[in-house]
Design a protein around this motif. Structure first.
Motif, PDB file in Angstrom:
ATOM      1  N   LYS A 319     -36.282 -24.831 -27.369  1.00 20.51           N
ATOM      2  CA  LYS A 319     -37.602 -25.249 -26.898  1.00 20.51           C
ATOM      3  C   LYS A 319     -37.767 -26.767 -26.879  1.00 20.51           C
ATOM      4  O   LYS A 319     -38.481 -27.311 -26.023  1.00 20.51           O
ATOM      5  CB  LYS A 319     -38.693 -24.622 -27.765  1.00 20.51           C
ATOM      6  N   SER A 320     -37.111 -27.448 -27.799  1.00 15.89           N
ATOM      7  CA  SER A 320     -37.255 -28.910 -27.856  1.00 15.89           C
ATOM      8  C   SER A 320     -36.307 -29.631 -26.908  1.00 15.89           C
ATOM      9  O   SER A 320     -36.469 -30.822 -26.657  1.00 15.89           O
ATOM     10  CB  SER A 320     -37.010 -29.407 -29.288  1.00 15.89           C
ATOM     11  N   THR A 321     -35.327 -28.909 -26.360  1.00 11.01           N
ATOM     12  CA  THR A 321     -34.273 -29.562 -25.576  1.00 11.01           C
ATOM     13  C   THR A 321     -34.237 -29.117 -24.121  1.00 11.01           C
ATOM     14  O   THR A 321     -34.034 -29.929 -23.224  1.00 11.01           O
ATOM     15  CB  THR A 321     -32.890 -29.297 -26.219  1.00 11.01           C
ATOM     16  N   ALA A 322     -34.413 -27.825 -23.861  1.00  9.65           N
ATOM     17  CA  ALA A 322     -34.320 -27.300 -22.495  1.00  9.65           C
ATOM     18  C   ALA A 322     -35.670 -27.392 -21.785  1.00  9.65           C
ATOM     19  O   ALA A 322     -36.731 -27.356 -22.425  1.00  9.65           O
ATOM     20  CB  ALA A 322     -33.850 -25.850 -22.519  1.00  9.65           C
ATOM     21  N   PRO A 323     -35.676 -27.495 -20.460  1.00 10.00           N
ATOM     22  CA  PRO A 323     -36.934 -27.453 -19.705  1.00 10.00           C
ATOM     23  C   PRO A 323     -37.707 -26.172 -20.003  1.00 10.00           C
ATOM     24  O   PRO A 323     -37.116 -25.095 -20.150  1.00 10.00           O
ATOM     25  CB  PRO A 323     -36.465 -27.500 -18.242  1.00 10.00           C
ATOM     26  N   LYS A 324     -39.015 -26.269 -20.061  1.00 13.58           N
ATOM     27  CA  LYS A 324     -39.852 -25.132 -20.422  1.00 13.58           C
ATOM     28  C   LYS A 324     -39.657 -23.949 -19.484  1.00 13.58           C
ATOM     29  O   LYS A 324     -39.714 -22.788 -19.911  1.00 13.58           O
ATOM     30  CB  LYS A 324     -41.317 -25.559 -20.430  1.00 13.58           C
ATOM     31  N   LYS A 325     -39.381 -24.231 -18.198  1.00  6.73           N
ATOM     32  CA  LYS A 325     -39.240 -23.154 -17.218  1.00  6.73           C
ATOM     33  C   LYS A 325     -38.055 -22.228 -17.506  1.00  6.73           C
ATOM     34  O   LYS A 325     -37.976 -21.128 -16.954  1.00  6.73           O
ATOM     35  CB  LYS A 325     -39.108 -23.733 -15.813  1.00  6.73           C
ATOM     36  N   TYR A 326     -37.137 -22.686 -18.385  1.00  5.02           N
ATOM     37  CA  TYR A 326     -35.957 -21.879 -18.698  1.00  5.02           C
ATOM     38  C   TYR A 326     -36.051 -21.172 -20.046  1.00  5.02           C
ATOM     39  O   TYR A 326     -35.133 -20.418 -20.412  1.00  5.02           O
ATOM     40  CB  TYR A 326     -34.697 -22.756 -18.691  1.00  5.02           C
ATOM     41  N   HIS A 327     -37.127 -21.417 -20.788  1.00  9.01           N
ATOM     42  CA  HIS A 327     -37.195 -20.854 -22.138  1.00  9.01           C
ATOM     43  C   HIS A 327     -37.077 -19.338 -22.141  1.00  9.01           C
ATOM     44  O   HIS A 327     -36.354 -18.747 -22.956  1.00  9.01           O
ATOM     45  CB  HIS A 327     -38.498 -21.284 -22.815  1.00  9.01           C
ATOM     46  N   ASP A 328     -37.782 -18.675 -21.236  1.00 15.82           N
ATOM     47  CA  ASP A 328     -37.746 -17.207 -21.217  1.00 15.82           C
ATOM     48  C   ASP A 328     -36.379 -16.675 -20.801  1.00 15.82           C
ATOM     49  O   ASP A 328     -35.983 -15.575 -21.195  1.00 15.82           O
ATOM     50  CB  ASP A 328     -38.827 -16.669 -20.259  1.00 15.82           C
ATOM     51  N   ILE A 329     -35.649 -17.458 -19.988  1.00 10.89           N
ATOM     52  CA  ILE A 329     -34.311 -17.036 -19.564  1.00 10.89           C
ATOM     53  C   ILE A 329     -33.305 -17.202 -20.691  1.00 10.89           C
ATOM     54  O   ILE A 329     -32.362 -16.420 -20.824  1.00 10.89           O
ATOM     55  CB  ILE A 329     -33.860 -17.848 -18.331  1.00 10.89           C
ATOM     56  N   LEU A 330     -33.515 -18.221 -21.534  1.00 11.73           N
ATOM     57  CA  LEU A 330     -32.532 -18.577 -22.551  1.00 11.73           C
ATOM     58  C   LEU A 330     -32.724 -17.868 -23.885  1.00 11.73           C
ATOM     59  O   LEU A 330     -31.744 -17.539 -24.564  1.00 11.73           O
ATOM     60  CB  LEU A 330     -32.567 -20.091 -22.789  1.00 11.73           C
TER      61      LEU A 330
END
Length: 547
Positions: A319-330
């Motif tokens: 959550k602190s490193t990846a773009p927010k739009k990818y959080h649910d995918i990751l």
């Protein structure tokens, strides 16, 4: 024991430290083939010990023969043109161990100048070659030679191996008293299976069979998969290959752990002037890794605590490193440890690059210049890179073993499932030791440590065969069966690809886990160092009497 030091020649000339694509494709590719020319005379050789495989497993066995068993009459059969196994064959950009090299290396051959905590493939291969040259192991190697059958002869208590030379198809037969199988698991690429792939007009490659002749500059790249290989390939392509775009097709979620703190490598550099200093850093890393072991247990108190800590660490990092739009995918919704965790280096930060786009929309089919997703989206593609893992079953069954009275190991494993007592001994197969065999893998530890633990067991038992005390040694059938049943019962209560873990994982297939080790590596070290002789069927060297 002293330390070793690589000269970093591999950084100047990485090509020297990797397998030729043509050779790898012949052995590992989707259309692999073994030549046969029976017009050539059969080559017949023998040795006291035969070792199959020249990767870390085979070299661990070789070092054990030299240092512990004090036996130099051994031969290593290797299908590639050099030692190294995975580290010789896998040459994709960014390829590196996800375990720090100071731990992912031989205990007796510690390197004092790793360039990074997780150095690149070619540096790892240079280290392997340095160890090989130091101990003159090359003279024991038979390269470009692939085993096609191994058969135990009960009357003479020895193994006869049948092999083919991969260059000219000449047949070889080799007799040995002891056989050590070290083929490894992550060997044969599991190719992308997508409708229409045969119609694709661009370049297709599996990460394990990298095409270094392909130019990525200005190209639209589709990477399929998001496991350890993809997490290394994508940042490397972005940093050094100048692609126009990378579309990553995420097939399943993985728990991604943050990289180790930089101070660990700094500490290593400060203490690497002496073996004890390197061992201290190795101990720190091993202790930190082993502290994660409880998270693999089922629903116990400590399992929940350790799992919660590691889950929170992973989620916070993503959550602190990846773009927010990818959080649910990751971020997965299954228990951490159910799949092998990814120990990140630069993958998650690289997702902020504007050239990268992630999707968890599956592939419907492939066209001449596009990958078509299930939603109907047509993704432009000049190059498809499959990071789709390995065929573990093929690795264990690339050829057959025939034990006592011609019993087929393939038949036994197909009926009962693959297993090996203490991960090393197979029933009906005397004088056979399997390093890196069924249920030897860990989700958190160094595979080299696991191989060295197995080599300890070999070093205790093999001398009794070589000196004639025992004509043959094999695990008792009842003990093997009990081990098989017990291991599966224990693993059902772990999180490795089970209902408790809540995921589908390559650890487990058809309800059986033939991959993961059921105990900690601390436990393994003690178990392997003290063989239970009462579990073994021992045929005396001077008679047919068994004890």
């Amino acid at each position: 024991m002293s330390t070793v030091q690589v000269v970093k020649e591999s950084h100047e000339n990485p090509t020297k430290f990797r397998c030729r694509y043509e050779d790898a494709d012949q052995i590992l590719g989707p259309n692999s083939w073994v030549p046969e020319d029976d017009s050539l005379p059969v080559i017949r050789t023998e040795s006291k010990i035969a070792i199959i495989g020249g990767g870390f497993g085979g070299l661990s066995a070789a070092l054990t023969c030299i240092k512990e068993v004090k036996e130099k009459d051994f031969v290593i059969f290797e299908k590639h043109a050099d030692f190294g196994g995975t580290w010789y064959a896998n040459t994709y950009p960014g390829c590196a161990s996800d375990i720090p090299a100071v731990w992912y290396s031989f205990y007796s051959e510690l390197n004092s100048n790793w360039s990074a905590l997780r150095p690149p493939q070619y540096e790892m291969q240079e280290y392997i070659k340095h160890v090989v040259d130091k101990h003159k192991i090359t003279e024991h190697g038979k390269f470009r030679t692939i085993i096609t059958e191994a058969r135990y002869r009960t009357e003479t208590a020895d193994w006869i191996l049948t092999a083919r030379n991969l260059d000219n198809g000449q047949k070889l037969e080799h007799v040995s008293k002891i056989l050590v199988a070290c083929q490894g698991g992550l060997v044969y690429p599991s190719q992308l299976r997508a409708k229409g792939l045969e119609n694709f007009k661009g370049e297709y490659m599996h990460s394990a069979l990298w095409r270094h002749d392909v130019d990525f500059k200005g190209k639209n790249v589709v990477v399929v998969g998001n496991g350890c290989s993809a997490a290394q390939v994508i940042p490397a392509l972005l940093a050094n290959y100048e692609p126009k775009s990378i579309k990553q097709v995420v097939r399943s979620k993985h728990w991604i752990m943050p990289p180790l703190p930089k101070f660990v490598h700094t500490l290593y550099r400060l203490l690497s002037f002496h073996r004890w200093g390197i061992l201290f850093v190795r101990w720190i890393i091993a202790t930190a890794a082993e502290s994660k072991y409880p998270l693999y247990d089922g629903t116990g108190f400590w399992a929940r605590i350790v799992r919660w800590i590691n889950t929170r660490t992973s989620v916070s990092y993503i959550k602190s490193t990846a773009p927010k739009k990818y959080h649910d995918i990751l971020i997965p919704d299954y228990k951490i440890g159910c799949k092998r965790m990814i120990y990140d280096y630069v993958y998650v930060p690289s997702l902020n690059d504007a050239r990268v786009d992630l999707t968890d929309d599956g592939i419907d089919h492939i066209e001449e210049n596009h990958v078509v997703l299930k939603s109907g989206t047509r993704v432009p593609a000049d190059i498809i890179v499959a990071c789709t893992g390995y065929d573990l079953k093929k690795a264990f069954s690339s050829f057959n073993y025939y034990g006592d009275d011609g019993v087929s190991l393939k038949d036994v494993w197909s009926k009962e499932g693959a297993s090996a007592y203490e991960t090393l001994l197979v029933k009906n197969c005397p004088n056979l030791f399997v390093l890196g065999g069924p249920n030897s893998a860990t989700g958190h530890s160094s595979v080299v440590l696991a191989l060295e633990n197995g080599s300890k067991y070999f070093s205790k038992v093999a001398p009794k065969i070589l000196d004639g005390t025992y004509k043959s040694v094999k695990v008792k059938t009842s003990v093997y069966d009990r081990w098989n049943t017990t291991v599966q019962a224990i693993l059902e209560k772990k999180v490795f690809g089970t209902k408790i873990g809540g995921c589908v994982s390559w650890y487990t297939e058809g309800g059986r886990n033939e991959t993961a080790y059921p105990f900690s590596q601390i436990s393994a070290a003690f178990r392997m160092g003290s063989p239970k002789w009462e579990d073994l069927e021992l045929e005396r060297g001077d008679s047919k009497k068994h004890v």
